[in-house]
Scaffold this active site. Sequence first.
Site, mmCIF file in Angstrom:
data_model
loop_
_atom_site.group_PDB
_atom_site.id
_atom_site.type_symbol
_atom_site.label_atom_id
_atom_site.label_comp_id
_atom_site.label_asym_id
_atom_site.label_seq_id
_atom_site.Cartn_x
_atom_site.Cartn_y
_atom_site.Cartn_z
ATOM 1 N N ASP A 1 6.746 0.823 7.837
ATOM 2 C CA ASP A 1 7.279 2.177 7.752
ATOM 3 C C ASP A 1 6.619 3.028 8.843
ATOM 4 O O ASP A 1 5.584 2.648 9.409
ATOM 5 C CB ASP A 1 6.963 2.721 6.353
ATOM 6 C CG ASP A 1 7.304 4.188 6.192
ATOM 7 O OD1 ASP A 1 8.432 4.570 6.509
ATOM 8 O OD2 ASP A 1 6.418 4.947 5.750
ATOM 9 N N LEU A 2 7.171 4.190 9.117
ATOM 10 C CA LEU A 2 6.623 5.071 10.152
ATOM 11 C C LEU A 2 5.851 6.249 9.557
ATOM 12 O O LEU A 2 4.633 6.227 9.498
ATOM 13 C CB LEU A 2 7.739 5.558 11.080
ATOM 14 C CG LEU A 2 8.287 4.507 12.055
ATOM 15 C CD1 LEU A 2 9.457 5.067 12.860
ATOM 16 C CD2 LEU A 2 7.198 4.009 12.993
ATOM 17 N N ASP A 3 6.543 7.285 9.102
ATOM 18 C CA ASP A 3 5.868 8.490 8.614
ATOM 19 C C ASP A 3 5.022 8.187 7.375
ATOM 20 O O ASP A 3 5.493 7.582 6.418
ATOM 21 C CB ASP A 3 6.904 9.566 8.292
ATOM 22 C CG ASP A 3 7.651 10.022 9.542
ATOM 23 O OD1 ASP A 3 7.033 10.689 10.381
ATOM 24 O OD2 ASP A 3 8.837 9.669 9.665
ATOM 25 N N THR B 1 12.178 2.144 8.643
ATOM 26 C CA THR B 1 12.009 3.568 8.393
ATOM 27 C C THR B 1 13.280 4.223 7.867
ATOM 28 O O THR B 1 14.378 3.657 7.985
ATOM 29 C CB THR B 1 11.580 4.262 9.712
ATOM 30 O OG1 THR B 1 11.497 5.674 9.524
ATOM 31 C CG2 THR B 1 12.573 3.985 10.827
ATOM 32 N N GLY B 2 13.120 5.399 7.323
ATOM 33 C CA GLY B 2 14.270 6.209 6.956
ATOM 34 C C GLY B 2 14.821 6.991 8.131
ATOM 35 O O GLY B 2 15.901 7.583 8.040
ATOM 36 N N ASP C 1 4.557 3.529 2.264
ATOM 37 C CA ASP C 1 3.933 4.538 1.399
ATOM 38 C C ASP C 1 4.919 5.265 0.503
ATOM 39 O O ASP C 1 4.519 6.091 -0.316
ATOM 40 C CB ASP C 1 3.188 5.572 2.246
ATOM 41 C CG ASP C 1 4.136 6.561 2.927
ATOM 42 O OD1 ASP C 1 5.174 6.111 3.466
ATOM 43 O OD2 ASP C 1 3.844 7.760 2.922
ATOM 44 N N ASN D 1 11.050 4.529 -1.002
ATOM 45 C CA ASN D 1 12.047 3.807 -0.212
ATOM 46 C C ASN D 1 11.467 2.553 0.434
ATOM 47 O O ASN D 1 12.196 1.791 1.073
ATOM 48 C CB ASN D 1 12.665 4.712 0.851
ATOM 49 C CG ASN D 1 11.656 5.219 1.857
ATOM 50 O OD1 ASN D 1 10.468 5.376 1.557
ATOM 51 N ND2 ASN D 1 12.109 5.505 3.069
#
Length: 266
Positions: free
Chosen positions: A8-10, A42-43, A214, A217
């Site tokens: 994931d990113l953020d 990522t979203g 985190d 999703n």
Amino acid sequence: MYKIVASDLDGTLLTPEHTIAPFTREVLQRLHTKGEHFVFATGRHHIDVAHIRKSVGIPACMITSNGARVHDENGKLIFSRNVDPALVAQLVEMVKGDETITIHIYRENDWLLNRVDEDLAKYHKDSGFSFKEFDVENPPVDDVAKIFFIRHDHDYLTGYEQKFIETFGDKVSVAFSTPFCLEVMAAGVSKGEALKAVAEIKGFSLNECIAFGDGMNDVEMLSAAKKGLIMETAHPRVKATLPDNEVIGSNAEEAVARYLETHLLG
């Protein structure tokens, strides 16, 4: 042991300022040199993520919009699933009268908002990807990868989460990417399903994947991978849903890169 590394990113790979830190960039480049396959999961919108990938300087698959889009290392679209247009219209209709919520829509080449939110610029320093406004009385309903709703009140948004699930059932996938961002995708869309597709295309299995995340999703991806690692700053719902998964440090500490350096590069 692992052939595919998905992150994931953020809140996970990116710093709290939503950028790639130098040490993280170096570790990802070393992973690539070693022959590992890295996947951004990522979203975020694929146009946004393509700029981040370029800044890292490695070829990598991109799982974006929570799995509604998957692109290969060359930017070729290899998977796409949109929300049914009638459901998009219904979702906007359900929320448009609530002035406390900002409605976002991701289409193939666009990021659309029902009202301007300048605070969002901090999330897109590296890419410059920006939004346009749309009219809630005439919303775009075709080619929608996901529609999402932001309000800085998690408990308030859980009311909408329940309402969407009760209204649409298994016609959509509903997940929080952050406690303040409730997202709706087409049925069956998740980072976990997308990771499975990437692994198969690469000739690997999910038993050869390691993943970091985190948010709610990320749960399907963290469950699908052989090893799914949770950030210490993850929402309590994530930790409660996956009580047996290992928890590592925070994104401020570049915990993903430090874990990779110790366990995959050491």
